[in-house]
Design a protein around this motif. Structure first.
Motif, mmCIF file in Angstrom:
data_model
loop_
_atom_site.group_PDB
_atom_site.id
_atom_site.type_symbol
_atom_site.label_atom_id
_atom_site.label_comp_id
_atom_site.label_asym_id
_atom_site.label_seq_id
_atom_site.Cartn_x
_atom_site.Cartn_y
_atom_site.Cartn_z
ATOM 1 N N ASP A 50 0.613 -1.068 -0.340
ATOM 2 C CA ASP A 50 0.209 -0.009 -0.366
ATOM 3 C C ASP A 50 0.806 1.041 0.323
ATOM 4 N N GLN A 51 0.805 2.003 -1.175
ATOM 5 C CA GLN A 51 1.878 3.143 -1.366
ATOM 6 C C GLN A 51 1.641 4.627 -1.492
ATOM 7 N N THR A 52 -0.267 4.588 -0.631
ATOM 8 C CA THR A 52 -1.239 6.037 -1.071
ATOM 9 C C THR A 52 -0.066 6.833 -0.342
ATOM 10 N N PRO A 53 -0.336 8.161 -0.749
ATOM 11 C CA PRO A 53 0.642 9.221 -0.241
ATOM 12 C C PRO A 53 -0.078 9.928 0.412
ATOM 13 N N ASP A 54 1.090 10.500 1.603
ATOM 14 C CA ASP A 54 0.593 10.824 2.867
ATOM 15 C C ASP A 54 0.577 12.460 1.702
ATOM 16 N N VAL A 55 -0.683 13.391 2.371
ATOM 17 C CA VAL A 55 -0.526 14.263 2.313
ATOM 18 C C VAL A 55 -0.792 16.100 2.955
ATOM 19 N N TYR A 56 0.497 16.527 3.640
ATOM 20 C CA TYR A 56 -0.241 16.899 4.467
ATOM 21 C C TYR A 56 0.263 19.066 4.493
ATOM 22 N N PHE A 57 0.033 19.323 5.595
ATOM 23 C CA PHE A 57 0.212 20.608 5.658
ATOM 24 C C PHE A 57 1.879 21.654 5.960
ATOM 25 N N ILE A 114 0.918 22.962 0.712
ATOM 26 C CA ILE A 114 -0.187 20.647 1.046
ATOM 27 C C ILE A 114 1.146 20.593 0.234
ATOM 28 N N MET A 115 2.168 19.620 0.713
ATOM 29 C CA MET A 115 2.580 19.055 0.533
ATOM 30 C C MET A 115 2.751 17.425 0.646
ATOM 31 N N ALA A 116 3.092 16.586 -0.544
ATOM 32 C CA ALA A 116 2.743 14.834 -0.767
ATOM 33 C C ALA A 116 3.987 14.527 -0.010
ATOM 34 N N SER A 117 3.868 13.277 0.567
ATOM 35 C CA SER A 117 5.283 12.146 0.763
ATOM 36 C C SER A 117 6.149 12.153 -0.821
ATOM 37 N N PRO A 118 7.725 11.349 -0.749
ATOM 38 C CA PRO A 118 7.869 11.391 -1.374
ATOM 39 C C PRO A 118 7.653 10.097 -2.219
ATOM 40 N N ALA A 119 7.356 10.455 -3.896
ATOM 41 C CA ALA A 119 7.294 9.142 -5.339
ATOM 42 C C ALA A 119 7.513 9.559 -5.967
#
Length: 498
Positions: free
Chosen positions: A102-109, A124-129
């Motif tokens: 499961d590589q669902t990206p995290d998105v955070y402020f 807002i930023m996403a985890s590395p992909a």
């Protein structure tokens, strides 16, 4: 290396940045990597062949196999060991095998939050992909947001496409105060009071909202002896969704001693509203619920809020609506004197739990219920807290309030208003006006004023006239007419340029 047996092994010129395995008396060997090296990801129905990169004897894989290679078709953390020809034991580093991860990206402020004021920017930023595709069409790891909406991110994982959880972002629309009239025309210099309706009203001297001169709905503008403009705005608070903390349900026996009036001690990290709590009782009657805080320096306790509430003999939620600022040593309790009057004892006769208490009760970065007045063994009275966190405090647009000082004024409320015709309104290109009852042989002057009362255009005319306004930017202006006859002596009227 000093071994427990007393043996001392010495090794010289050992390379740095190694993970080494030492055997007493004769071996110092680095750990090795299982082949293939690096991250190994398996998708549906795939398997991978893992191999030792050199020959070993007495091989033992963590799966139980004892061959030079093994096939893996599931999530696993693999290691292997064995002996070299010289008898030294070699061990591998741990090899991770991921099966359809499961590589669902995290998105955070990074900047801003779910609720923001007009004109602000949220990042807002996403985890590395390996790649990014936002529902806005942008393909960068982070995006800047200036409009309300729902934002999601898609990435290509090793086996399939993944979509992030949705982030809901709101840019608020704070309510401006309500004015009866935004243009006041006075015929002589005077003391003036201006009123505006709203929950939190602020008055400013400048259009940028820098110089605050008054807060409150009624503003004493002082002695007005010339054209003046003030600016008024309303402050609105915006709260997030309802959240829960505290012990949810009563456990154990109901009551403590008749002379015990306890309470919950807690800390607040952000502005909140404690909307309601759940209580249990078998005795109806009034209770006075108090929110207190102890000053650490002085040791004095003050009452922050109080509610007198009639509680029926049942399980029920009671509305508190306490607005609480960040701080420590808050106590939610009852008033012992009120309990004596209505319950005949200091105890409020509300259920406490003598089992199941598990302090602290944490609502991360918002509040933390740490203990009770009588220690952490029991949980007293107030269950299932419902809390809303203040997420934004926003100032509305600034509304100009114009005060125009004019002698012998005829304004829109005068019965002779028909003496001045102004059209079209709103206008583009030309603005037409006429004072029809005036003799066209009498002259008059025309002024166009900007929203703060500054003259930006003036001319003289006779009879009906048209004024070119095509060079004015869109917005609100005032037309001021000064005539030599009493019928249209001085007249000010507002118009809009589209």
């Amino acid at each position: 290396i000093y071994w427990p047996s007393g043996t001392i092994d010495k090794y010289y010129e050992v390379a740095v940045d190694q993970h080494l395995l030492a055997h007493e008396g004769f071996c110092l060997k680095p750990f090795f990597n299982i082949l293939p090296e690096g991250k190994t990801v398996l998708c549906d129905d795939q398997e991978v062949l893992l191999e030792i990169p050199f020959n070993l004897n007495n091989i033992q894989w963590s799966t139980g196999a004892n061959t030079q290679s093994v096939s893996i078709a599931e999530d696993n953390q693999i290691s292997v060991g064995g002996h070299e020809a010289d008898g030294c034991f070699r061990a591998s580093n741990i090899k991770s095998v991921l099966y359809t991860p499961d590589q669902t990206p995290d998105v955070y402020f990074v900047e801003g939050s779910e609720v923001n004021c007009p004109g602000e920017t949220v990042k807002i930023m996403a985890s590395p992909a390996t790649d990014y595709l936002w529902n806005t069409g942008e393909t960068t790891q982070s995006i800047s947001v200036t409009e309300s909406g729902v934002y999601t991110l898609k990435i290509n994982g090793d086996c399939q496409e993944f979509t992030s959880a949705a982030i809901h972002i709101l840019f608020t629309d704070p309510l401006p105060p309500v004015l009866e009239n935004d243009t006041l025309i006075i015929s002589e210099a005077q003391e003036l009071t201006i009123s505006a309706e709203g929950a939190s009203v602020f008055w400013f001297r400048d259009a940028s909202g820098v110089e605050l001169i008054h807060s409150g709905g009624v503003f004493n503008a002082g002695y007005i002896a010339s054209d003046t403009t003030f600016y008024v705005a309303g402050l609105s608070e915006f709260f997030g969704p309802e959240r829960q903390t505290g012990m949810v349900n009563h456990q154990g026996t109901p009551y403590s001693g008749n002379n015990i009036n306890s309470g919950l001690i807690f800390t607040v990290f952000k502005d909140i509203i404690l909307e309601k709590v759940k209580v249990y009782t078998q005795h109806s009657g009034y209770r006075t619920i108090e929110l207190k805080q102890t000053d650490v320096t002085s040791g004095l306790t003050s009452i922050i809020g109080s509610r007198r509430i009639y509680i029926d003999p049942q399980t029920s939620y009671i509305d508190l609506d306490f607005e609480i600022l960040p701080g420590k040593d808050y106590v939610l309790t009852t008033n012992a004197d009120s309990n004596m009057v209505h319950q005949g004892m200091q105890s409020p006769r509300l259920f406490r739990s003598n089992s199941g208490a598990n302090f602290p009760y944490i609502l991360e970065n918002v509040t933390e219920i740490t203990t009770t007045v009588h220690g952490p063994a029991n949980y007293y009275y107030f269950y299932d807290w419902k809390i809303k966190e203040k997420q934004a405090e926003c100032l509305s647009e600034l509304i100009p309030v114009h005060i125009l000082l004019q002698t012998h004024v005829r304004n829109d409320a005068d019965e002779s208003v028909s003496d001045l015709t102004i059209y079209p309104n709103p206008a583009t290109g030309y603005l037409y006006f006429k004072c029809p009852s005036q003799n066209t042989l009498h002259g008059y002057s025309i002024e166009i004023l900007d929203p703060i009362g500054k003259t930006i255009q003036s001319k003289s005319a006779v009879g009906g006239e048209k004024i070119f306004i095509g060079d004015l930017t869109a917005g609100m202006y005032f037309l001021r007419v000064r005539a030599s006859t009493e019928n249209c002596s001085i007249f000010t009227k507002k118009f809009i340029v589209q």
